[in-house]
Design a protein around this motif. Sequence first.
Motif, PDB file in Angstrom:
ATOM      1  N   TYR A   1       0.777  -1.219   0.037  1.00 49.41           N
ATOM      2  CA  TYR A   1      -0.039  -0.151   0.046  1.00 49.41           C
ATOM      3  C   TYR A   1       1.018   1.146  -0.065  1.00 49.41           C
TER       4      TYR A   1
ATOM      5  N   ASP B   1      -1.919  -3.620  -3.951  1.00 49.51           N
ATOM      6  CA  ASP B   1      -3.201  -3.024  -4.020  1.00 49.51           C
ATOM      7  C   ASP B   1      -3.492  -2.238  -4.979  1.00 49.51           C
TER       8      ASP B   1
ATOM      9  N   ALA C   1      -6.608   0.135  -5.943  1.00 51.90           N
ATOM     10  CA  ALA C   1      -7.814   0.832  -5.676  1.00 51.90           C
ATOM     11  C   ALA C   1      -7.297   2.219  -5.927  1.00 51.90           C
TER      12      ALA C   1
ATOM     13  N   ASP D   1      -8.251   4.755  -3.877  1.00 52.02           N
ATOM     14  CA  ASP D   1      -8.203   5.897  -2.582  1.00 52.02           C
ATOM     15  C   ASP D   1      -6.884   6.366  -2.251  1.00 52.02           C
TER      16      ASP D   1
ATOM     17  N   ASP E   1     -12.538   4.925  -3.560  1.00 52.26           N
ATOM     18  CA  ASP E   1     -12.097   4.018  -4.533  1.00 52.26           C
ATOM     19  C   ASP E   1     -12.667   4.281  -6.016  1.00 52.26           C
TER      20      ASP E   1
ATOM     21  N   LYS F   1     -15.971  -7.684   0.310  1.00 52.06           N
ATOM     22  CA  LYS F   1     -15.442  -6.624   1.193  1.00 52.06           C
ATOM     23  C   LYS F   1     -16.435  -5.801   1.775  1.00 52.06           C
TER      24      LYS F   1
ATOM     25  N   PHE G   1     -13.843  -1.160  10.916  1.00 53.31           N
ATOM     26  CA  PHE G   1     -12.701  -1.885  11.331  1.00 53.31           C
ATOM     27  C   PHE G   1     -11.615  -1.113  10.542  1.00 53.31           C
TER      28      PHE G   1
ATOM     29  N   PHE H   1      -6.176   1.830   9.241  1.00 52.48           N
ATOM     30  CA  PHE H   1      -5.692   1.886   8.015  1.00 52.48           C
ATOM     31  C   PHE H   1      -6.089   3.080   7.281  1.00 52.48           C
ATOM     32  N   ARG H   2      -7.087   3.634   7.193  1.00 52.18           N
ATOM     33  CA  ARG H   2      -7.368   5.129   6.622  1.00 52.18           C
ATOM     34  C   ARG H   2      -6.410   6.098   7.341  1.00 52.18           C
TER      35      ARG H   2
ATOM     36  N   LYS I   1     -18.369   4.454   2.161  1.00 51.13           N
ATOM     37  CA  LYS I   1     -18.405   3.604   1.048  1.00 51.13           C
ATOM     38  C   LYS I   1     -19.400   2.538   0.794  1.00 51.13           C
TER      39      LYS I   1
ATOM     40  N   GLN J   1     -18.919  -0.828  -1.009  1.00 52.38           N
ATOM     41  CA  GLN J   1     -18.563  -1.873  -0.226  1.00 52.38           C
ATOM     42  C   GLN J   1     -20.100  -2.575   0.311  1.00 52.38           C
TER      43      GLN J   1
ATOM     44  N   LYS K   1     -13.456  -9.754   3.748  1.00 53.48           N
ATOM     45  CA  LYS K   1     -12.602  -8.831   4.585  1.00 53.48           C
ATOM     46  C   LYS K   1     -13.886  -7.980   5.235  1.00 53.48           C
TER      47      LYS K   1
ATOM     48  N   TYR L   1      -8.871 -11.339   5.355  1.00 57.03           N
ATOM     49  CA  TYR L   1      -8.176  -9.971   5.828  1.00 57.03           C
ATOM     50  C   TYR L   1      -8.579  -9.617   7.392  1.00 57.03           C
TER      51      TYR L   1
ATOM     52  N   VAL M   1      -8.066  -7.265   9.595  1.00 52.26           N
ATOM     53  CA  VAL M   1      -7.908  -5.883   9.143  1.00 52.26           C
ATOM     54  C   VAL M   1      -7.330  -4.970  10.398  1.00 52.26           C
ATOM     55  N   SER M   2      -7.150  -3.671  10.016  1.00 55.04           N
ATOM     56  CA  SER M   2      -6.280  -2.795  10.782  1.00 55.04           C
ATOM     57  C   SER M   2      -7.090  -2.795  12.169  1.00 55.04           C
TER      58      SER M   2
ATOM     59  N   TYR N   1      -1.416  -7.969   9.863  1.00 51.61           N
ATOM     60  CA  TYR N   1      -0.490  -7.024  10.397  1.00 51.61           C
ATOM     61  C   TYR N   1       0.431  -7.729  11.605  1.00 51.61           C
TER      62      TYR N   1
HETATM   63  C1  PBG Z   1      -9.239   0.537   0.250  1.00 53.10           C
HETATM   64  C2  PBG Z   1      -8.510  -0.417   1.327  1.00 53.10           C
HETATM   65  C3  PBG Z   1      -9.061  -0.489   2.581  1.00 53.10           C
HETATM   66  C4  PBG Z   1      -8.290  -1.454   3.197  1.00 53.10           C
HETATM   67  C5  PBG Z   1      -7.540  -1.912   2.352  1.00 53.10           C
HETATM   68  N1  PBG Z   1      -7.890  -1.286   1.131  1.00 53.10           N
HETATM   69  C6  PBG Z   1      -9.999   0.516   3.366  1.00 53.10           C
HETATM   70  C7  PBG Z   1     -11.211   1.018   2.987  1.00 53.10           C
HETATM   71  O1  PBG Z   1     -11.590   0.283   2.147  1.00 53.10           O
HETATM   72  O2  PBG Z   1     -11.533   2.159   3.168  1.00 53.10           O
HETATM   73  C8  PBG Z   1      -8.546  -1.705   4.694  1.00 53.10           C
HETATM   74  C9  PBG Z   1      -7.265  -2.536   5.396  1.00 53.10           C
HETATM   75  C10 PBG Z   1      -7.392  -2.589   6.850  1.00 53.10           C
HETATM   76  O3  PBG Z   1      -8.145  -1.918   7.481  1.00 53.10           O
HETATM   77  O4  PBG Z   1      -6.361  -3.168   7.490  1.00 53.10           O
HETATM   78  N2  PBG Z   1      -9.125   0.184  -1.026  1.00 53.10           N
END
Ligand code: PBG
Length: 329
Positions: free
Chosen positions: A77, A118, A120, A122, A130, A195, A200, A204-205, A222, A226, A253, A276, A278-279, A318
């Motif tokens: 990323y 990655d 996308a 964003d 995205d 996704k 959550f 990440f953001r 989103k 999403q 995810k 995933y 996630v973060s 992570y």
């Molecule tokens: C965006 C993207 C996101 C994550 C991976 N790619 C965040 C979102 O969709 O806003 C999240 C990963 C994470 O939270 O660990 N393309």
Amino acid sequence: MIYSRNRRLRVNESMRSLVKECTLTTNDFVMPIFVMEGENKQEPILSMPGIFRRSIDLTVKECKELFALGIKAVNLYMKVSDDLKDNTGKEAWNKDGLMQNTIRAIKDAVPEIIIMSDVALDPYSMYGHDGIIENGKIVNDATNEALARMSVSHAEAGADVVAPSDMMDGRVKIIREALEENGFINVGILSYAAKYASSFYGPFRSALDSAPKDDMEIPKDKKTYQMDFHNSREAMNEVFKDIEEGADIIMIKPGLPYLDIVTKVREAIDLPVAVYNVSGEYAMVKAAAKEGWLDNDKTIIESLTCIKRAGADMIFTYFAKEAAMILNR
Ligand code: PBG
């Protein structure tokens, strides 16, 4: 009289190891990595203790360490500087962009590690979305064209797998066609098929400064692309469409709150399933462990093992590096 005693098979570690139904190994991990411009630079991500944004040189060093620990794949990323962001995403397919330079540098230094990139808009979007925005709406098909250009440029730089995380309709097909037309027949597509629009993703953001901007003219979340977290059947629809369009690996995810979806998808398809962690899932464990409310190492291994038990063939997490160190002990 009791004859059936399930505890017989739990009497000691040796017995338990014989009846263990799944085992977590470093082969299961994909480490997500955040890259930024500069040299010899490393910045901590405050909402993800232990995770850093690094310049390319330190990213390469990190990849060497990860591979030595037994981690076979990274997912990249980019932290894109504000002046390169716009509403077209064109920096995303700059041949000399941060992503392209990172891919080349890692391939050069650690050729065996699988590079997933990655795909996308964003991180490249002035709006933090995205997709490309027209009249306040995310436009699907124009975004797909951008994602295809982005994918081809990652493949040219040496990516093994492109990983579209955007949730536009039909993008797997457009990306597959673009890769084939350009001769990248062996570059795989890992599609974020199911996704969900999830809280959550917060940490990440902040890591990429990629949250949707709070602007009257554009959607603040989103949810038009999403998935809605109330839905499960819809995930199957997403998964089957992406397989039909040519996906090689299917991603679900987030992870832990969505393991029902993971099991359902695992039972329905024969392609590899990625999950995933996630973060926000990372941040929760780290915060509680810091307070002394959870045992850090045991909680990590349990969380990841449960994701595998639910049906994951690979886990984006992570925790990958830390978990590898725990498993290698
Ligand atoms: C965006 C993207 C996101 C994550 C991976 N790619 C965040 C979102 O969709 O806003 C999240 C990963 C994470 O939270 O660990 N393309």
